[in-house]
Design a protein around this motif. Structure first.
Motif, PDB file in Angstrom:
ATOM      1  N   HIS A 130     -44.250  18.874  28.436  1.00 56.82           N
ATOM      2  CA  HIS A 130     -42.890  19.166  29.217  1.00 56.82           C
ATOM      3  C   HIS A 130     -41.777  19.801  27.685  1.00 56.82           C
ATOM      4  O   HIS A 130     -40.653  20.190  28.206  1.00 56.82           O
ATOM      5  N   GLY A 133     -41.390  22.909  27.937  1.00 53.42           N
ATOM      6  CA  GLY A 133     -40.902  23.621  29.261  1.00 53.42           C
ATOM      7  C   GLY A 133     -39.084  23.829  29.212  1.00 53.42           C
ATOM      8  O   GLY A 133     -38.793  23.684  29.954  1.00 53.42           O
ATOM      9  N   LEU A 134     -38.850  22.876  27.922  1.00 52.19           N
ATOM     10  CA  LEU A 134     -37.605  22.505  27.591  1.00 52.19           C
ATOM     11  C   LEU A 134     -36.914  23.774  27.055  1.00 52.19           C
ATOM     12  O   LEU A 134     -37.917  24.553  26.645  1.00 52.19           O
ATOM     13  N   SER A 135     -35.512  23.950  27.249  1.00 53.20           N
ATOM     14  CA  SER A 135     -35.200  24.713  26.705  1.00 53.20           C
ATOM     15  C   SER A 135     -34.744  24.893  25.642  1.00 53.20           C
ATOM     16  O   SER A 135     -34.463  24.538  24.946  1.00 53.20           O
ATOM     17  N   PRO A 349     -35.048  19.964  31.403  1.00 51.65           N
ATOM     18  CA  PRO A 349     -34.636  21.541  31.074  1.00 51.65           C
ATOM     19  C   PRO A 349     -33.302  21.486  31.709  1.00 51.65           C
ATOM     20  O   PRO A 349     -33.069  21.482  32.941  1.00 51.65           O
ATOM     21  N   GLU A 350     -32.436  22.578  30.618  1.00 49.49           N
ATOM     22  CA  GLU A 350     -31.155  23.028  31.062  1.00 49.49           C
ATOM     23  C   GLU A 350     -31.573  24.746  31.952  1.00 49.49           C
ATOM     24  O   GLU A 350     -30.857  25.012  32.820  1.00 49.49           O
ATOM     25  N   ARG A 352     -34.061  26.302  34.041  1.00 50.61           N
ATOM     26  CA  ARG A 352     -35.188  26.470  35.773  1.00 50.61           C
ATOM     27  C   ARG A 352     -35.435  26.372  36.613  1.00 50.61           C
ATOM     28  O   ARG A 352     -34.213  26.764  36.847  1.00 50.61           O
TER      29      ARG A 352
END
Length: 617
Positions: A130, A133-135, A349-350, A352
């Motif tokens: 995770h 995958g975050l911005s 996430p910003e 995605r």
């Protein structure tokens, strides 16, 4: 935004409802093991309830007593046995009961440990995925040390607490309920007298739990800051030592360390005070039961064995509250750790994939920037309505003063950020209509500062290829990047282990590894962000040759302040204030006599790329 201090005991326990709800899906696959462990825990509790009864029968039937009303134990089947037979049975029974309790307790501990470790291992794996995958904006705002603390330290604390604190507390609660029930059956009036201190203890536990929870949450936050400080200093040790700021870094760390120690001492002081209060109230309860219970025995309403069971149960009844005091600090820390983990898992996430995004087709490589507007953190726009069309297979150099938006364009193309206005098209398709993974697999990227990962040089070259590659393919990519000769000269060649972040390789060698990595991806689009910055003339020439060899036949965006590199591109785009100020071939731009031509003249008189960086408009 931080939560306010908890107001109820339920919120104070480790396993806040939010944390439990978030982890519930992880528990479902392990329901069978969890049910078995719970059964074992209940069985262990029942064995504990039985422990005083053999002693009761011995006191009532075997040990001579001159007290009134002691004609039997109150259990008909026991009263018919010969005293010596009963003594032997009680001795064997006591061993059997304690042995079974130990076995059930062992099974419960192992069962809960298995479930806890499986669940939290999966949580840690999911949390790591995770985080990846975050911005990029989230990671820019966050501190790497604090994120590492949450991933490693907070999850480890949850693992440890699940067995060493939560399980004993659950067992004690079951003991509390069971023993209170048996005491009420034996003599409800005496039971009520015995439980007089319980409300006082409960109230004191709630108050202490709130204070410990608040102190532990603050301490956990400070520990995250301490981890961030340590990670920052360790990763920048060269700069720290070069600037002789070791004392400053140590003072910053020591300040956080001292704050953490003070919080831990405060939590332990509150827990220790609660334990002493429990001891005092337990003594008062036992004294009351001893006095009134003895009167009941003398009146023949209770047997001496009943009184013994009663006092034994009474001491065990207060154990859960004393246990809560003992584990309060650890449980509160686990609660704070769980909240920190859940907070990260719930982070959205910003950047995605859109709903309905599809895999990108094989690109030819035409790139269109259509009216792009973008600003970092909602501030002044870095890009302001920028429009640019790049035909497939064209080598484009992006140049201009610092802050003009060159690297921002690269980040937007890779969808590390999304524009606030406008769009980016590849072969006429909006890149937001395809999945990020399929988009990025078709874009090779060579950054200004190459990061190498633990493993061999061959592993680092093959990294990100998206497919299985052979040693011959790795070697071919290294030759294209002018990296083969220096790799072959190493004692272990391609199997040489890379030091942390590639510290044992020069900047030029690391850049050539990055170019080999990009070559192996076979991408139709290539982004090179200041790939020769900071290199000496020899390394710059070697890397430059590899860059243009790699760019051949691809759509490439070379971000550079070095106009001698830009001059080799098919087209030069000069950015200024987030817009295209001028574009064309090197010869065209010189003929126009504009900004590019003036800067070329500056660099031609011995100025380097620093002249371009210094220009602000």
């Amino acid at each position: 935004m931080s939560r306010s201090r908890p107001e109820t005991l339920t919120e104070s326990l480790p396993g806040l409802r939010r944390v439990l709800r978030r982890f519930a899906p992880y528990l479902r696959p392990h329901r069978a093991v969890l049910a078995g462990a719970t059964t074992a825990l209940v069985s262990a509790t029942l064995m504990r309830l039985l422990e005083p009864w053999p002693l009761k029968f011995v006191i009532d039937r075997v040990v001579p007593s001159g007290t009134a009303g002691t004609g039997g134990s109150g259990v008909a089947a026991v009263d018919t046995l010969d005293p010596m037979t009963l003594l032997a049975l009680c001795a064997v029974g006591l061993v059997g009961i304690i042995g079974l309790r130990a076995l059930f307790q062992y099974l419960a501990t192992i069962g809960f440990a298995i479930v806890g470790n499986r669940v939290l291992t999966q949580v840690r794996g999911d949390l790591f995925r995770h985080l990846q995958g975050l911005s990029l904006g989230f990671h820019t705002r966050s501190k790497a040390g604090d994120l590492t603390m949450r991933l490693i330290g907070d999850v480890a604390m949850l693992k440890e607490t699940a067995v060493t604190a939560a399980l004993p507390l659950a067992a004690n609660v079951l003991v509390l309920l069971g023993m209170v029930a048996v005491m009420m059956v034996l003599d409800w009036q005496l039971a009520l007298i015995a439980l007089i201190p319980l409300p006082v203890l409960w109230f004191a536990s709630i108050r202490a739990g709130k204070k410990i929870q608040a102190a532990s949450r603050k301490q956990r936050k400070v520990e995250g800051q301490m981890a961030a400080t340590a990670a920052e200093a360790m990763s920048s040790m060269r700069t720290v030592q070069a600037l002789s700021i070791e004392d400053r870094a140590a003072d910053t760390f020591s300040g956080a360390n001292g704050t953490s120690m003070a919080g831990d001492v405060r939590a332990k002081r509150i827990a220790a005070g609660l334990e002493r209060l429990v001891d005092l109230l337990v003594a008062c309860a036992i004294a009351l039961v001893l006095y009134f219970g003895t009167l009941q025995v003398l009146r023949g309403r209770l047997t001496p064995g009943d009184l013994l069971v009663f006092i034994t149960y009474l001491k065990a009844t207060f154990r859960p509250i004393r246990g809560y005091a003992k584990y309060a600090s650890r449980l509160a820390k686990a609660s704070a750790a769980g909240e920190r983990v859940v907070q990260l898992l719930d982070e959205v996430p910003e950047i995605r994939d859109r709903a309905g995004a599809v895999a990108a087709p094989a690109y030819a490589g035409r790139i269109t920037f259509d009216g792009l507007t973008f600003g970092y953190g909602g501030g002044r726009p870095t890009l302001d309505g920028l429009t640019l069309d790049i035909p497939a297979g064209t080598n484009v150099a992006l140049t201009g003063p610092s802050g003009a938006g060159k690297s921002t364009l690269a980040g937007l193309l890779l969808r590390l950020y999304d524009p606030s206005g406008g769009r980016i098209l590849i072969d006429g398709q909006d890149i937001r209509d395809v999945t990020m993974t399929s988009l990025r697999r078709q874009i090779g990227f060579v950054p200004q500062e190459t990061v190498l990962f633990s493993g061999t040089l061959a592993d680092n070259i093959a990294l990100g290829a998206g497919r299985d590659v052979t040693r011959d393919e790795i070697e071919a990519a290294a030759r294209l990047a002018n990296a083969h000769d220096f790799i072959a000269a190493l004692p272990d060649g391609y199997d040489a282990q890379v030091a942390e972040r590639g510290a044992t390789l020069s900047a030029g060698q690391r850049q050539r590894i990055a170019i080999a990595r990009a070559a192996l991806r076979r991408c139709p689009v290539l982004v090179l962000d200041e790939p020769t910055t900071g290199l000496d003339s020899s390394n710059e020439a070697t890397v430059s040759e590899a860059i243009w060899r790699l760019a051949k036949g691809r759509t490439s965006l070379l971000i550079t302040h070095d106009l001698s590199q830009a001059a080799r591109a098919d087209r030069i785009v000069f950015l200024e204030a987030g817009r295209v100020a001028e574009q064309g071939s090197h010869a065209d731009l010189l003929a126009r006599g504009g900004r590019y031509a003036r800067l070329w003249a500056l660099q031609g008189r011995g100025q380097d790329g620093g002249a371009l960086r210094a220009v602000s408009g």
